[in-house]
Design an enzyme around this catalytic site. Structure first.
Site, PDB file in Angstrom:
ATOM      1  N   GLY A   1      -2.775  -4.562  -3.669  1.00  0.00           N
ATOM      2  CA  GLY A   1      -1.668  -5.131  -2.913  1.00  0.00           C
ATOM      3  C   GLY A   1      -2.013  -6.409  -2.173  1.00  0.00           C
ATOM      4  O   GLY A   1      -1.137  -7.229  -1.888  1.00  0.00           O
TER       5      GLY A   1
ATOM      6  N   HIS B   1       0.881  -1.181   0.000  1.00  0.00           N
ATOM      7  CA  HIS B   1       0.000   0.000   0.000  1.00  0.00           C
ATOM      8  C   HIS B   1       0.909   1.219   0.000  1.00  0.00           C
ATOM      9  O   HIS B   1       1.073   1.893   1.019  1.00  0.00           O
ATOM     10  CB  HIS B   1      -0.925  -0.022   1.221  1.00  0.00           C
ATOM     11  CG  HIS B   1      -1.712  -1.294   1.345  1.00  0.00           C
ATOM     12  ND1 HIS B   1      -1.231  -2.398   2.012  1.00  0.00           N
ATOM     13  CD2 HIS B   1      -2.934  -1.628   0.884  1.00  0.00           C
ATOM     14  CE1 HIS B   1      -2.128  -3.367   1.951  1.00  0.00           C
ATOM     15  NE2 HIS B   1      -3.168  -2.934   1.267  1.00  0.00           N
TER      16      HIS B   1
ATOM     17  N   ASP C   1       0.684  -2.295   5.021  1.00  0.00           N
ATOM     18  CA  ASP C   1       0.307  -1.094   5.773  1.00  0.00           C
ATOM     19  C   ASP C   1      -0.985  -0.530   5.184  1.00  0.00           C
ATOM     20  O   ASP C   1      -0.979   0.501   4.515  1.00  0.00           O
ATOM     21  CB  ASP C   1       1.458  -0.077   5.671  1.00  0.00           C
ATOM     22  CG  ASP C   1       1.126   1.243   6.320  1.00  0.00           C
ATOM     23  OD1 ASP C   1       0.225   1.295   7.166  1.00  0.00           O
ATOM     24  OD2 ASP C   1       1.779   2.250   5.955  1.00  0.00           O
TER      25      ASP C   1
END
Length: 278
Positions: free
Chosen positions: A142, A41, A162
């Protein structure tokens, strides 16, 4: 996808997260063999601290601003050195995101794979890494990476997960991603960043991870105030599989001091836990 990290760039959570990334990359560089870093991310890569978004919150002032203004003890300068070198390279008006922290620390044989889907952020991320043969920017989800894009041909490396935590499901997605990554890439380092609002909520999730029986799993947390009001980001943490063997000792020495530098209320502190099955 409404979350924009530009409002939060350089805050205490970024400082904590990027210090850990820098230490993990440093450890990977201790062997000559190439490695790959995945950022699932990625965001923009670099953030202007003079932009409207950063100006609205000014969170960076209590984050990287506080760290740069601090008198750093000599025992911590080596731990912080690589991270602060990257920060200083961007001057006072910009702050490097996770992709750029990792990229600036790579050697010529290492590679970086970035993933970003946000329609506003993805084009800027592409622009920030245009012409960089060591970095590949993917306009893909992702969350597909742990089950389909690993292991890398380099075999060695780390993966940062993240997510924006917008819909309440990202905690479960991270456990699923960890399971897939550990199955396909047992030797890779996998790092899950997470927010801490209330400690009991976080502990329930950490307990779920512990129950999965992963080998070599640790969590590192920092609090800028007592983690109670659930409306505030009171701290954050990172769960790491295959953490460098030096990391627990380094963070055990650094985090008590760092939490004092970044504190914004009573109850600031840190916590390090072993989540392994053994």
């Amino acid at each position: 996808m409404n979350y924009r990290h530009a409002y939060h760039a350089g805050n205490f959570a970024d400082v904590f997260k990027h210090i850990l990334i820098a230490r993990m990359v440093d450890y990977l560089k201790r062997k000559d063999k190439a490695f790959r870093v995945y950022d699932l991310h990625a965001g923009l890569g670099v953030y202007s601290l003079e932009a409207e978004e950063a100006g609205k919150t000014e969170e960076w002032k209590a984050g990287i601003g506080a760290l740069l203004a601090a008198n750093i003890p000599s025992e911590h300068k080596k731990i912080l050195g690589d991270y602060l070198d990257v920060v200083h390279a961007f001057g006072e008006k910009a702050y490097p995101g996770s992709p750029m922290v990792a990229r600036k620390l790579l050697r010529k044989q290492d590679r970086l794979s970035l993933y970003e889907l946000h329609p506003d952020d993805a084009p800027i991320l592409n622009q920030n890494f245009a012409g960089d043969y060591q970095t590949r920017v993917n306009t893909l989800d992702g969350w597909l990476v742990p089950g389909a894009h690993v292991p890398p041909k380099e075999a060695r490396g780390m993966m940062l997960i993240d997510p924006p935590f917008e819909d309440g499901k990202d905690f479960d997605r991270m456990i699923d991603a960890m399971e897939k990554a550990r199955h396909r890439w047992a030797g890779g380092t996998v790092a899950l960043w997470y927010p801490v609002k209330r400690r009991d909520h976080t502990d329930e999730w950490l307990g779920s991870l512990r129950e999965r029986g992963f080998d070599d799993l640790m969590s590192f947390e920092i609090y800028i105030r007592e983690p109670r009001p659930s409306s505030l980001l009171n701290g954050c943490g990172m769960v790491i599989a295959n953490a460098p063997y030096t990391l627990r000792d380094e963070m055990g020495r650094l985090l008590p001091w760092l939490s004092g530098v970044l504190k914004q209320g009573k109850g600031a502190g840190h916590r390090i836990q072993n989540l392994s099955k053994s």
